[in-house]
Design an enzyme around this catalytic site. Structure first.
Site, PDB file in Angstrom:
ATOM      1  N   LEU A 137       0.864  -1.174   0.000  1.00 43.06           N
ATOM      2  CA  LEU A 137       0.000   0.000   0.000  1.00 43.06           C
ATOM      3  C   LEU A 137       0.903   1.227   0.000  1.00 43.06           C
ATOM      4  CD1 LEU A 137      -2.678  -0.950   2.715  1.00 43.06           C
ATOM      5  CD2 LEU A 137      -2.928  -1.091   0.228  1.00 43.06           C
ATOM      6  N   ASP A 138       0.473   2.276  -0.675  1.00 39.83           N
ATOM      7  CA  ASP A 138       1.246   3.509  -0.675  1.00 39.83           C
ATOM      8  C   ASP A 138       1.366   4.054   0.744  1.00 39.83           C
ATOM      9  OD1 ASP A 138       1.336   3.296  -3.439  1.00 39.83           O
ATOM     10  OD2 ASP A 138      -0.419   4.573  -3.726  1.00 39.83           O
ATOM     11  N   LYS A 139       2.357   4.894   0.956  1.00 38.90           N
ATOM     12  CA  LYS A 139       2.627   5.446   2.286  1.00 38.90           C
ATOM     13  C   LYS A 139       1.376   6.015   2.944  1.00 38.90           C
ATOM     14  CE  LYS A 139       5.219   9.143   4.577  1.00 38.90           C
ATOM     15  NZ  LYS A 139       6.163  10.272   4.398  1.00 38.90           N
TER      16      LYS A 139
END
Length: 324
Positions: A137-139
């Protein structure tokens, strides 16, 4: 770096396939691009013969051997970073990732990541490639992730992802008024000039995102989305491609677009929401070892709930002015 040996036999049903495609199926814990690099570096043997041609066709029955040095996860520091663990057994961990947490160390983020936390929480995971991380998952995207604690579990989960057997659903807030659901079926690749970004590209890898409307607000729409594929930034890029970038996603065009005559309280909530409005809300998969179907839900984080409440309040305050 530690050296590993991978070995397998080409299956009869793989006859006629490219070598790199075959290796991707036989060793799903490694990306096709990495396997292709190994082929071109003379690290792959077919029946004891070195081959460096990724497009070479296999016949079936060949013995494959790869001897290669791989990234040593022990070079990363185990850190006591709290993890919100939704489920854990001997084979997998499911976590609910918060915002502001990177999944894997990289440029600009050498530590303080999910990987560092996993090494502390379960030290034997150091023996698994990428510390068991199967997808990312993106930051600033929150929600559910599955991690494998063993190599067999990781291999099966990666294979199931490739075969689109794992269901991942998200909630998001998109810019603009959307009136019906649909599907974005557009291939994706690295951006031509901004190499850290992704873009829709006709020569890219297949990428499919399904979405449906949950609720409309002024200037914004709440969505439920389901991924068929899992390209980097897929939902963010696909929604921007159809001119509905995610609220808060400044990378792909989702800067605040406040509706007319919005209250100062509403504007304050928009200003304070400094990430893409995207949350991995549901994960469904077959357990990699037992085969049992399992499903988890992650409640919306507090900042997302506050955002939805503000959008709803603004809509109700101005609903008499709306013409849709």
């Amino acid at each position: 770096m530690p050296q590993i040996t991978l070995s397998a036999e080409v299956q009869p049903e793989q006859m006629g396939q490219r070598l790199d495609q075959t290796l991707a199926e036989l060793f799903p814990e490694y990306s096709r691009s990495r396997l292709k690099t190994w082929i071109e570096a003379d690290l792959v043997k077919l029946n004891d013969r070195i081959t460096n041609i990724p497009r070479e066709k296999v016949l079936g029955g060949e013995r494959i051997e790869i001897i290669v040095e791989v990234e040593d996860e022990t070079r990363f520091e185990a850190e006591n970073i709290p993890l919100n663990i939704v489920y854990e057994d001997d084979d997998i961990i499911v976590i609910n990732k918060p915002k502001d947490l990177v999944v894997h160390p990289g440029a600009g983020n050498p530590n303080g990541t999910v990987l560092n936390a996993l090494l502390y929480h379960y030290p034997p995971i150091v023996e698994v490639p990428r510390a068991g991380i199967v997808h990312r998952l993106d930051k600033d995207t929150t929600g559910l992730m599955v991690v494998a604690k063993t190599i067999p579990a990781q291999t099966k989960l990666v294979r199931d992802l490739q075969k689109r057997k794992i269901t991942r659903e998200y909630e998001a807030v998109a810019s603009g008024i959307m009136t019906k659901g649909g599907t974005v079926d557009q291939p994706m690749a690295r951006h031509a000039t901004k190499r850290t970004l992704m873009a829709v590209h006709p020569m890219g890898k297949p990428a499919v995102t399904h979405y449906r409307i949950m609720e409309n607000y002024r200037n914004y729409t709440r969505l439920r989305l389901r991924l068929e594929t899992g390209r980097t930034h897929q939902i963010r890029v696909h929604m921007a491609h159809i001119a509905h970038p995610l609220l808060g996603d400044q990378t792909y065009g989702g800067r605040p677009r406040p509706p007319k005559n919005a209250s100062e309280d509403f504007m304050e909530v928009l200003r304070n929401f400094k990430r893409q409005a995207l949350h991995a809300v549901m994960l469904r998969l077959a357990h990699p070892i037992t085969g049992e179907m399992m499903e988890w839900y992650a409640p919306l984080p507090d900042d997302f709930v506050e955002l939805l409440n503000a959008l709803k309040a603004d809509y109700l305050e101005h609903q008499d002015e709306l013409d849709y």
